[in-house]
Design a protein around this motif. Structure first.
Motif, PDB file in Angstrom:
ATOM      1  N   HIS A 310       0.834  -1.212   0.000  1.00  0.00           N
ATOM      2  CA  HIS A 310       0.000   0.000   0.000  1.00  0.00           C
ATOM      3  C   HIS A 310       0.860   1.250   0.000  1.00  0.00           C
ATOM      4  O   HIS A 310       0.645   2.164  -0.808  1.00  0.00           O
ATOM      5  CB  HIS A 310      -0.916  -0.001   1.223  1.00  0.00           C
ATOM      6  CG  HIS A 310      -1.564   1.333   1.452  1.00  0.00           C
ATOM      7  ND1 HIS A 310      -2.663   1.761   0.725  1.00  0.00           N
ATOM      8  CD2 HIS A 310      -1.258   2.358   2.308  1.00  0.00           C
ATOM      9  CE1 HIS A 310      -2.999   2.981   1.123  1.00  0.00           C
ATOM     10  NE2 HIS A 310      -2.170   3.351   2.092  1.00  0.00           N
ATOM     11  N   TRP A 311       1.842   1.319   0.874  1.00  0.00           N
ATOM     12  CA  TRP A 311       2.631   2.543   1.008  1.00  0.00           C
ATOM     13  C   TRP A 311       3.518   2.784  -0.205  1.00  0.00           C
ATOM     14  O   TRP A 311       3.803   3.922  -0.561  1.00  0.00           O
ATOM     15  CB  TRP A 311       3.457   2.491   2.292  1.00  0.00           C
ATOM     16  CG  TRP A 311       2.615   2.633   3.516  1.00  0.00           C
ATOM     17  CD1 TRP A 311       2.018   1.638   4.228  1.00  0.00           C
ATOM     18  CD2 TRP A 311       2.215   3.859   4.134  1.00  0.00           C
ATOM     19  NE1 TRP A 311       1.288   2.154   5.269  1.00  0.00           N
ATOM     20  CE2 TRP A 311       1.395   3.522   5.241  1.00  0.00           C
ATOM     21  CE3 TRP A 311       2.487   5.196   3.880  1.00  0.00           C
ATOM     22  CZ2 TRP A 311       0.844   4.471   6.082  1.00  0.00           C
ATOM     23  CZ3 TRP A 311       1.941   6.156   4.719  1.00  0.00           C
ATOM     24  CH2 TRP A 311       1.128   5.804   5.794  1.00  0.00           C
ATOM     25  N   ASP A 312       3.942   1.710  -0.874  1.00  0.00           N
ATOM     26  CA  ASP A 312       4.789   1.866  -2.053  1.00  0.00           C
ATOM     27  C   ASP A 312       4.042   2.573  -3.189  1.00  0.00           C
ATOM     28  O   ASP A 312       4.657   3.265  -4.015  1.00  0.00           O
ATOM     29  CB  ASP A 312       5.280   0.499  -2.519  1.00  0.00           C
ATOM     30  CG  ASP A 312       6.374   0.594  -3.558  1.00  0.00           C
ATOM     31  OD1 ASP A 312       7.253   1.462  -3.401  1.00  0.00           O
ATOM     32  OD2 ASP A 312       6.349  -0.172  -4.531  1.00  0.00           O
ATOM     33  N   ARG A 313       2.727   2.434  -3.232  1.00  0.00           N
ATOM     34  CA  ARG A 313       1.934   3.056  -4.300  1.00  0.00           C
ATOM     35  C   ARG A 313       1.827   4.565  -4.123  1.00  0.00           C
ATOM     36  O   ARG A 313       1.437   5.266  -5.058  1.00  0.00           O
ATOM     37  CB  ARG A 313       0.526   2.449  -4.335  1.00  0.00           C
ATOM     38  CG  ARG A 313       0.457   1.011  -4.792  1.00  0.00           C
ATOM     39  CD  ARG A 313      -0.946   0.637  -5.219  1.00  0.00           C
ATOM     40  NE  ARG A 313      -1.927   0.827  -4.165  1.00  0.00           N
ATOM     41  CZ  ARG A 313      -2.322  -0.135  -3.326  1.00  0.00           C
ATOM     42  NH1 ARG A 313      -1.816  -1.359  -3.437  1.00  0.00           N
ATOM     43  NH2 ARG A 313      -3.217   0.106  -2.389  1.00  0.00           N
ATOM     44  N   HIS A 314       2.172   5.067  -2.954  1.00  0.00           N
ATOM     45  CA  HIS A 314       1.926   6.486  -2.670  1.00  0.00           C
ATOM     46  C   HIS A 314       3.219   7.255  -2.400  1.00  0.00           C
ATOM     47  O   HIS A 314       3.202   8.308  -1.778  1.00  0.00           O
ATOM     48  CB  HIS A 314       0.972   6.618  -1.489  1.00  0.00           C
ATOM     49  CG  HIS A 314      -0.334   5.920  -1.717  1.00  0.00           C
ATOM     50  ND1 HIS A 314      -1.232   6.343  -2.658  1.00  0.00           N
ATOM     51  CD2 HIS A 314      -0.859   4.798  -1.149  1.00  0.00           C
ATOM     52  CE1 HIS A 314      -2.283   5.527  -2.654  1.00  0.00           C
ATOM     53  NE2 HIS A 314      -2.078   4.584  -1.755  1.00  0.00           N
ATOM     54  N   THR A 315       4.345   6.725  -2.879  1.00  0.00           N
ATOM     55  CA  THR A 315       5.582   7.487  -2.798  1.00  0.00           C
ATOM     56  C   THR A 315       5.606   8.561  -3.875  1.00  0.00           C
ATOM     57  O   THR A 315       4.809   8.541  -4.810  1.00  0.00           O
ATOM     58  CB  THR A 315       6.807   6.562  -2.959  1.00  0.00           C
ATOM     59  OG1 THR A 315       6.703   5.883  -4.215  1.00  0.00           O
ATOM     60  CG2 THR A 315       6.877   5.548  -1.828  1.00  0.00           C
ATOM     61  N   ASP A 316       6.506   9.506  -3.730  1.00  0.00           N
ATOM     62  CA  ASP A 316       6.613  10.616  -4.670  1.00  0.00           C
ATOM     63  C   ASP A 316       8.077  10.726  -5.097  1.00  0.00           C
ATOM     64  O   ASP A 316       8.981  10.755  -4.250  1.00  0.00           O
ATOM     65  CB  ASP A 316       6.157  11.917  -4.001  1.00  0.00           C
ATOM     66  CG  ASP A 316       6.011  13.065  -4.978  1.00  0.00           C
ATOM     67  OD1 ASP A 316       6.988  13.349  -5.699  1.00  0.00           O
ATOM     68  OD2 ASP A 316       4.936  13.706  -5.007  1.00  0.00           O
ATOM     69  N   ALA A 317       8.307  10.806  -6.407  1.00  0.00           N
ATOM     70  CA  ALA A 317       9.672  10.797  -6.935  1.00  0.00           C
ATOM     71  C   ALA A 317      10.470  12.034  -6.534  1.00  0.00           C
ATOM     72  O   ALA A 317      11.691  12.070  -6.734  1.00  0.00           O
ATOM     73  CB  ALA A 317       9.637  10.664  -8.455  1.00  0.00           C
ATOM     74  N   ARG A 318       9.819  13.050  -5.980  1.00  0.00           N
ATOM     75  CA  ARG A 318      10.560  14.266  -5.605  1.00  0.00           C
ATOM     76  C   ARG A 318      11.524  14.003  -4.456  1.00  0.00           C
ATOM     77  O   ARG A 318      12.493  14.743  -4.273  1.00  0.00           O
ATOM     78  CB  ARG A 318       9.588  15.381  -5.219  1.00  0.00           C
ATOM     79  CG  ARG A 318       8.829  15.987  -6.380  1.00  0.00           C
ATOM     80  CD  ARG A 318       8.096  17.231  -5.934  1.00  0.00           C
ATOM     81  NE  ARG A 318       7.057  16.931  -4.956  1.00  0.00           N
ATOM     82  CZ  ARG A 318       6.447  17.859  -4.202  1.00  0.00           C
ATOM     83  NH1 ARG A 318       6.823  19.127  -4.278  1.00  0.00           N
ATOM     84  NH2 ARG A 318       5.505  17.517  -3.362  1.00  0.00           N
ATOM     85  N   TRP A 319      11.234  12.994  -3.646  1.00  0.00           N
ATOM     86  CA  TRP A 319      12.064  12.718  -2.476  1.00  0.00           C
ATOM     87  C   TRP A 319      12.648  11.313  -2.563  1.00  0.00           C
ATOM     88  O   TRP A 319      11.997  10.393  -3.078  1.00  0.00           O
ATOM     89  CB  TRP A 319      11.250  12.836  -1.183  1.00  0.00           C
ATOM     90  CG  TRP A 319      10.713  14.202  -0.927  1.00  0.00           C
ATOM     91  CD1 TRP A 319      11.371  15.247  -0.365  1.00  0.00           C
ATOM     92  CD2 TRP A 319       9.397  14.674  -1.233  1.00  0.00           C
ATOM     93  NE1 TRP A 319      10.547  16.343  -0.284  1.00  0.00           N
ATOM     94  CE2 TRP A 319       9.330  16.030  -0.817  1.00  0.00           C
ATOM     95  CE3 TRP A 319       8.263  14.100  -1.808  1.00  0.00           C
ATOM     96  CZ2 TRP A 319       8.188  16.796  -0.956  1.00  0.00           C
ATOM     97  CZ3 TRP A 319       7.115  14.869  -1.957  1.00  0.00           C
ATOM     98  CH2 TRP A 319       7.092  16.207  -1.531  1.00  0.00           C
ATOM     99  N   PRO A 320      13.858  11.114  -2.033  1.00  0.00           N
ATOM    100  CA  PRO A 320      14.415   9.752  -1.974  1.00  0.00           C
ATOM    101  C   PRO A 320      13.731   8.966  -0.855  1.00  0.00           C
ATOM    102  O   PRO A 320      13.862   9.293   0.326  1.00  0.00           O
ATOM    103  CB  PRO A 320      15.897   9.988  -1.678  1.00  0.00           C
ATOM    104  CG  PRO A 320      15.935  11.308  -0.967  1.00  0.00           C
ATOM    105  CD  PRO A 320      14.804  12.127  -1.520  1.00  0.00           C
ATOM    106  N   VAL A 321      12.981   7.947  -1.222  1.00  0.00           N
ATOM    107  CA  VAL A 321      12.199   7.169  -0.249  1.00  0.00           C
ATOM    108  C   VAL A 321      12.361   5.683  -0.553  1.00  0.00           C
ATOM    109  O   VAL A 321      12.352   5.274  -1.721  1.00  0.00           O
ATOM    110  CB  VAL A 321      10.695   7.529  -0.300  1.00  0.00           C
ATOM    111  CG1 VAL A 321       9.915   6.698   0.718  1.00  0.00           C
ATOM    112  CG2 VAL A 321      10.477   9.009  -0.046  1.00  0.00           C
ATOM    113  N   ASP A 361      -4.660   9.375  -0.008  1.00  0.00           N
ATOM    114  CA  ASP A 361      -3.455   8.854  -0.641  1.00  0.00           C
ATOM    115  C   ASP A 361      -2.281   9.821  -0.576  1.00  0.00           C
ATOM    116  O   ASP A 361      -1.140   9.416  -0.777  1.00  0.00           O
ATOM    117  CB  ASP A 361      -3.753   8.521  -2.119  1.00  0.00           C
ATOM    118  CG  ASP A 361      -4.738   7.373  -2.250  1.00  0.00           C
ATOM    119  OD1 ASP A 361      -4.928   6.628  -1.270  1.00  0.00           O
ATOM    120  OD2 ASP A 361      -5.331   7.235  -3.343  1.00  0.00           O
ATOM    121  N   GLY A 362      -2.530  11.097  -0.321  1.00  0.00           N
ATOM    122  CA  GLY A 362      -1.454  12.082  -0.339  1.00  0.00           C
ATOM    123  C   GLY A 362      -0.776  12.285   0.991  1.00  0.00           C
ATOM    124  O   GLY A 362       0.030  13.226   1.140  1.00  0.00           O
TER     125      GLY A 362
END
Length: 377
Positions: A310-321, A361-362
């Motif tokens: 679930h959490w992998d679907r809501h990452t954002d490419a702007r940050w290293p996560v 989701d955000g």
């Protein structure tokens, strides 16, 4: 920032223009007074001398190995396995005429019969202060330039390393574009209180050491019988500092605490109690054979969760996560449910905690934007 670098050997000067300056130039910092930054604390606690020497001290230490040995006339520390030692204590009067092998032998006690081969003698001042500010425009202080801590208790190196651990991921984020310059303001807000609390403990350690050594000298002078053990309550207090090193809890906009905030630690509370509360250092839990939760932290934000899909679907490419699965047996110990998560900063401190799966989701991108002082998308 424009810096003028001087080559002391050739006399040449080079002018460098940089986005930031990290002043890690020691307790006698050149940069700190140039910026007009004052200090707070006792200041100089006195003059001390370190004598590095070779000698056979096995009769005292072979069966009682330790990192430091206290005597009424100074302390001894082993430097390397081959037999090198350092003695340090208050600088004696007329130090220029001192017989240093005799000083070392006297500290070992009557009848020591030890011939010390003195290799180096160094005089130094034990300072105790914290800079009033760690941040001035685009210049940041770290290490001894930011806080000069008495050596008693060995807290200075840990504190300096924690400074740069806290600062450099923030500076990297600003330089790489995934954090705004406002994030750097949280460096002082998080580390300055830690430096002050550590200074108070280091000064208390010094006072305890002086008290115990003075008491032992008085006992020797009066011919009183010695106990076989030194005062254990003192030695336990002296070395019980894990709470200052591992138990630090940060309060700043770079920590999302929800409706609660980490409690203010007291100066006397030096025990380390692992907790997954936001602001605290991520505790160690085994994730698998030979792999700890601490191994998941690096140059990125880490999301530890029993529900990684679930959490992998809501990452954002702007940050290293990076998303890391957390075994469900650790969820309760981290204060989360099977769909909750911890957001761990690159310095290993918990930036946010969600007990359960958020309703929107955000949530993760908004948390990262808030921590890094970035504008939300």
């Amino acid at each position: 920032v424009v810096a003028l670098l001087s080559d002391r050997q050739r006399g040449a000067e080079t002018r460098v223009r940089a986005r930031y300056v990290l002043a890690a130039d020691g307790a006698s910092s050149t940069v700190r007074p140039l910026l007009g930054i004052g200090t707070e604390g006792p200041g100089a606690l006195g003059g001390f001398t370190t004598v590095v020497f070779d000698a056979d001290l096995s009769r005292w230490c072979a069966h009682r190995p330790a990192g430091v040995y206290f005597t009424p006339h100074g302390s001894f520390a082993p430097l390397y396995p081959e037999g090198g030692w350092a003695w340090f204590g208050a600088t004696p009067e007329h130090s220029t005429e001192a017989d240093w092998p005799d000083v070392v032998a006297r500290a070992l006690g009557p009848g020591a019969d030890v011939e010390a081969e003195v290799l180096r003698v160094q005089h130094w001042v034990m300072n105790a202060f914290v800079a009033e500010r760690f941040l001035h425009g685009r210049t940041l202080l770290a290490g001894d330039a930011a806080h000069a801590l008495p050596t008693i208790g060995g807290l200075g190196m840990n504190t300096g390393l924690a400074d740069v651990h806290n600062l450099c991921w923030k500076l990297a984020g600003v330089l790489r574009g995934w954090a705004e310059p406002g994030l750097l303001e949280t460096y002082e807000r998080e580390r300055h209180p830690v430096a002050l609390r550590t200074l108070r403990q280091a000064v208390a350690n010094t006072e305890l050491m002086v008290h115990v050594q003075t008491r032992r000298r008085d006992q020797l002078a009066a011919g009183e019988p010695m106990s076989s053990e030194i005062e254990l309550p003192w030695s336990e207090r002296y070395f019980a500092q894990l709470g200052l090193v591992l138990g630090v809890a940060y309060r700043s906009p770079a920590v999302l605490t929800g409706n609660s905030a980490p409690p203010e630690p007291s100066d006397g509370d030096t025990d380390y109690v692992p907790t997954a509360e936001p602001g605290h250092r991520m505790p160690h839990f085994w994730l698998g054979p030979g792999r700890s939760t601490l191994d998941t932290v690096g140059e990125w934000f880490t999301v530890l969760t029993p529900d990684p899909t679930h959490w992998d679907r809501h990452t954002d490419a702007r940050w290293p996560v990076r998303i890391e699965p957390l075994p469900r047996e650790h969820a309760d110990r981290c204060g989360i449910h099977p769909r909750g998560a911890l957001l761990v900063r690159p310095d290993g401190h918990i930036g946010a905690r969600w007990q359960d799966r958020p309703s929107t989701d955000g949530t993760l991108p908004r948390a990262l934007a808030s921590i890094t002082r970035s504008a939300p998308s």
